[in-house]
Each structure stands twice: as structure tokens, then as C-alpha cells.
Design a protein around this motif. Structure first.
Motif, short mmCIF file in Angstrom:
data_model
loop_
_atom_site.label_atom_id
_atom_site.label_comp_id
_atom_site.label_asym_id
_atom_site.label_seq_id
_atom_site.Cartn_x
_atom_site.Cartn_y
_atom_site.Cartn_z
N VAL A 163 -3.94 -1.88 2.03
CA VAL A 163 -4.98 -1.39 1.49
C VAL A 163 -6.23 -1.83 2.24
O VAL A 163 -6.27 -3.18 2.93
CB VAL A 163 -4.90 -1.81 0.05
CG1 VAL A 163 -3.89 -1.49 -0.66
CG2 VAL A 163 -5.42 -3.30 -0.16
N ALA A 195 -4.77 2.65 -2.79
CA ALA A 195 -3.54 3.21 -3.46
C ALA A 195 -2.47 2.43 -2.99
O ALA A 195 -1.96 1.94 -2.04
CB ALA A 195 -3.45 4.63 -2.42
N SER A 228 -12.39 3.31 0.39
CA SER A 228 -11.74 4.13 -0.92
C SER A 228 -10.89 3.13 -1.95
O SER A 228 -10.52 2.02 -1.34
CB SER A 228 -10.68 5.22 -0.67
OG SER A 228 -11.34 6.09 0.38
N THR A 233 -6.51 7.97 1.92
CA THR A 233 -7.65 7.09 1.51
C THR A 233 -8.38 6.52 2.78
O THR A 233 -7.86 7.04 3.97
CB THR A 233 -7.16 5.97 0.80
OG1 THR A 233 -6.09 5.25 1.92
CG2 THR A 233 -6.38 6.23 -0.25
N ASP A 252 1.78 1.32 -3.62
CA ASP A 252 3.00 1.73 -3.81
C ASP A 252 3.63 1.02 -5.00
O ASP A 252 4.01 -0.38 -4.71
CB ASP A 252 3.74 1.59 -2.53
CG ASP A 252 5.22 2.15 -2.66
OD1 ASP A 252 5.95 2.08 -4.10
OD2 ASP A 252 5.97 2.27 -1.91
N ALA A 260 1.05 -1.17 -0.02
CA ALA A 260 0.15 -0.02 0.02
C ALA A 260 0.93 1.31 0.07
O ALA A 260 2.05 1.27 0.41
CB ALA A 260 -0.92 -0.04 1.16
N ASP A 261 0.23 2.22 -0.50
CA ASP A 261 0.88 3.61 -0.60
C ASP A 261 0.29 4.43 1.12
O ASP A 261 -0.56 4.72 1.03
CB ASP A 261 0.53 4.43 -1.44
CG ASP A 261 1.11 5.91 -1.43
OD1 ASP A 261 1.63 6.23 -0.36
OD2 ASP A 261 1.00 6.67 -2.47
N ALA A 295 -1.17 8.04 1.03
CA ALA A 295 -2.21 8.49 0.25
C ALA A 295 -3.48 8.70 1.15
O ALA A 295 -3.51 8.04 2.17
CB ALA A 295 -2.65 7.18 -0.87
N GLY A 305 -7.91 -1.57 -10.00
CA GLY A 305 -6.58 -1.73 -9.22
C GLY A 305 -5.84 -3.05 -9.64
O GLY A 305 -4.56 -3.20 -9.89
#
Length: 390
Positions: A344, A62, A59, A55, A64, A49-50, A53, A99
Motif C-alpha cells: 500500500v 486497497a 489513495s 490506486t 487483499d 496489498a491488493d 486495485a 483501513g
């Protein structure tokens, strides 16, 4: 080599007490190498995950991308294949179809660039509400087309939408026959049990696994030339062995049994299973080293190396099994494959602190961390967040 001196880590117990754990002082060395020879082995890889972000759990994910692709290069460097966009990557649990499609495109391109083997999940998760069989078929076709366009092998995943829409075994027979006729290359058929996803209860038209097995085998028998293999994720070793022995010649069995994989991969005098496993995400280098022993005919050495990993796998995959992904990402963070423990959908909260502490202890004991001191420091920092002091 394990530690005999040095600082300890205060690992929490479920009753609120702590125990002093002394980490390893030296890493275990694993060699990289060419693809494995005696078995086809896929690691079902997680996404990173990022964490920056903005989120929320509902959501779109996002991701990485740099860290996600770097982890796949790590797996390929040890000779493993990557099973992409499977449930380990949180399909249906944070990662939506948009995604997943981006993940498939990026990973397939990376596989081509580095010469890695890849197979990608084909599902129906673009359907967000009740759907009829025609819509399920169209969703499968859309995803199959995308995977084949990238040059990847397709893994036809079990579909929540199909489980909800199908009324009889014939609905499964007709839909899968249609998909197999459409497939340009042989696919892997994936049977995921309800312990991994409760929405898949009654897949293949029956909650009676004997009846479901007959339907599954009939699907394969209609187009055996279009089925490279089957992935069985029922956590029932004898059922897998019985089914494996009934497959048409040339159709492989890929074990998805994260409880019994050493004996299933080793096999017996009547055959063996290949592997497509979520546990081979954290175990990647060790699993590859074990299979290389099989490549030389050393079954005993394979079992000696891989059998001790089962305790960790059973721990990560304990009920509710679908949350095993939290432990997988946690271990990737401790191992230094990513800089954070975020997932996420916020799924890092899906397992308790004592559960994570035990996962750390077992993984460290196996020598899975390239830098044991870094892993201990990260574990200690997480404990501090939860209020556990030295």
C-alpha cells in the motif's frame, strides 16, 4: 542443508557489479504448536496489498483481505500472538484509520474463530491536520472503544498528533491518565522512538531520554492496574533493561528492539523482556521454535537459534528505519505468503535493489523460505525487472 550444486542467482552489489549466490536446496522444517509458555510473544504483522486495485500512493489503501488474514493464521499456527494494526501494517504510511479499523475488525473476528491471541493498536491517525489536546483525546477514545468492542487487547500507540500538540510533560500525564481510567482492561503502552517515526521526536515531553523515561514511568505509576505492559522501541538495550527493572510488579516489558531482541528476551538474573516485534513477522516460525527452547529452560539453545537472525534484522531495520516494512513484505513474497511484491502506498520502492538482494541472501541462509527454489525464482524475476541478467 545448504546447496553444494545447482544454479546461482546473480545478486547485485551497490557498485553495480554482481555476485553469484547459490541458494539452499532444501527447506528448514518448523513445527506448528500451542501458544508459547515462558514468554508472551507478539508478531507485529504486515498487511497484504491488493495489486489489482486502481490506486495511487495517496489513495486509501486497497487490502487483499484473504491473504492478509491467511498470514495471521500462519503466525497463530506457530503459537505466536498477533499485534494488529501497528506500524508494521503501515499505519500512517499508507494505511489510514478507516483501513486500520477494518483490519482490526476482521482480524479480531478471525482470532476468535481460530483461537488466536490478538492485541490491536490504538492511535490518533484519524486526525489529518493540526489538532489540540481535546481532539487528540477524543481520537484516542474513539479507537480504544473500537478495539475493546472487538474483544481485543489495546496497545496505546505513540501519537504524532499528541507529540505536536503537547507542550509539557504534564500534557502527557493528564491525557494518558484519562485514557487509562477509561480502559476496560489492562493495555500495553507503546513508546516508539523517532528512528521509527521522526514525528515522535520529544515524546513524553522531552528529547532528553532520561527525562522522558521519568514521565513514562510516572504515567504507569498512576494506574499500574490498567497497564499490562510497556513496549519499548528505542533500539537501546541498556535503556530497556534499566526501565524494565523499574516497572511496578506485574507490569511486563515487551521488547520492540529489533537490534538486541535475543539477549533482552533471554533476560538475566533480574528479569527478562517479553516481545512485540516487527522482525517476528518474517522470523515467526523460527522465533517460535527458539522460544519453545526457553520454555524448557534451554537458554543456550534459544540464543544459538535466534542470535544468527540479528544480522538480517539489523539489515532490514537499517536507517531510515521506518522503511523496514519494505523488507518485511519482500520476504513474505519470497516465502510464498503472498503472490506479489506490492505494498500500500507504493512502498515497495522504498529500498534499493542491493538492499533487497542482501535481505534475500540472509533470509535464505537462515532457512526462512518454505520453498527455496520458489524464492530463488521470484528473486530472479525481480532482478530481471531491474535489468540484472544471469
Amino acid at each position: 542443508m545448504t546447496a553444494t550444486a545447482g544454479p546461482t542467482v546473480p545478486l547485485p552489489n551497490p557498485d553495480g557489479s554482481t555476485r553469484a549466490y547459490r541458494p539452499r536446496t532444501e527447506p528448514r522444517a518448523f513445527a506448528t504448536g500451542a501458544p508459547l509458555a515462558s514468554r508472551t510473544v507478539f508478531s507485529a504483522a504486515h498487511v497484504v496489498a491488493d495489486p489489482y486495485a486502481d490506486t495511487s500512493p495517496d489513495s486509501p489503501a486497497a487490502v487483499d483481505w484473504d491473504a492478509t488474514l491467511a498470514f495471521r493464521r500462519h503466525l497463530w499456527s506457530h503459537g505466536l500472538g498477533v499485534a494488529e494494526a501497528m506500524d508494521t501494517a503501515q499505519r500512517g504510511m499508507g494505511l489510514d484509520w478507516a483501513g486500520a479499523a477494518e483490519l482490526i475488525r476482521r482480524s479480531a473476528a478471525e482470532a476468535k474463530a481460530v483461537g488466536g491471541r490478538i492485541a490491536c493498536g490504538v492511535g490518533t491517525d484519524q486526525l489529518t491536520g493540526p489538532a489540540g489536546l481535546d481532539a487528540v483525546r477524543a481520537a484516542y477514545e474513539e479507537q480504544l472503544a473500537l478495539v475493546e468492542e472487538t474483544g481485543s487487547q489495546a496497545i496505546v500507540m505513540a501519537s504524532r498528533a499528541l507529540a505536536a500538540a503537547a507542550r509539557t510533560p504534564d500534557d502527557y500525564l493528564e491525557l494518558y491518565a484519562h485514557l487509562l481510567r477509561q480502559a476496560g482492561e489492562p493495555v500495553v503502552l507503546h513508546w516508539l522512538g523517532p528512528m521509527f517515526d521522526p514525528a515522535l521526536e520529544g515524546y513524553w515531553g522531552s528529547s532528553d531520554l532520561d527525562a522522558a523515561t521519568e514521565t513514562f514511568l510516572e504515567v504507569i505509576a498512576t494506574h499500574p492496574d490498567k497497564v499490562d505492559g510497556v513496549k519499548i522501541s528505542l533500539l537501546d538495550a541498556q535503556r530497556e533493561i534499566d526501565l524494565r527493572r523499574r516497572l511496578p510488579e506485574g507490569v511486563r516489558c515487551y521488547t520492540g528492539d529489533d537490534f538486541h531482541y535475543p539477549e533482552l528476551i533471554a533476560g538475566d538474573d533480574r528479569g527478562f523482556s517479553h516481545a512485540l516485534l516487527g522482525i517476528f513477522d518474517p522470523l515467526g516460525p523460527l522465533a517460535a521454535e527458539a522460544v519453545r527452547l526457553l520454555d524448557t529452560g534451554d537458554t543456550g539453545g534459544f540464543r544459538k537459534l535466534l542470535d544468527p537472525t540479528v544480522e538480517l534484522s539489523r539489515h532490514l531495520f537499517q536507517a531510515p528505519t521506518r522503511f523496514y516494512k519494505t523488507g518485511v513484505v519482500f520476504l513474505a513474497w519470497l516465502a510464498g505468503h503472498q503472490d506479489h511484491f506490492a505494498m500500500v502506498g507504493g512502498l515497495q520502492s522504498a529500498r534499493s535493489l542491493p538492499h533487497l538482494a542482501r535481505a534475500y541472501e540472509l533470509a535464505d541462509g537462515l532457512g526462512l523460505f518454505p520453498d527455496p527454489q520458489r524464492a530463488a525464482a521470484r528473486m530472479t524475476s525481480l532482478l530481471a525487472v531491474y535489468g540484472v541478467a544471469r
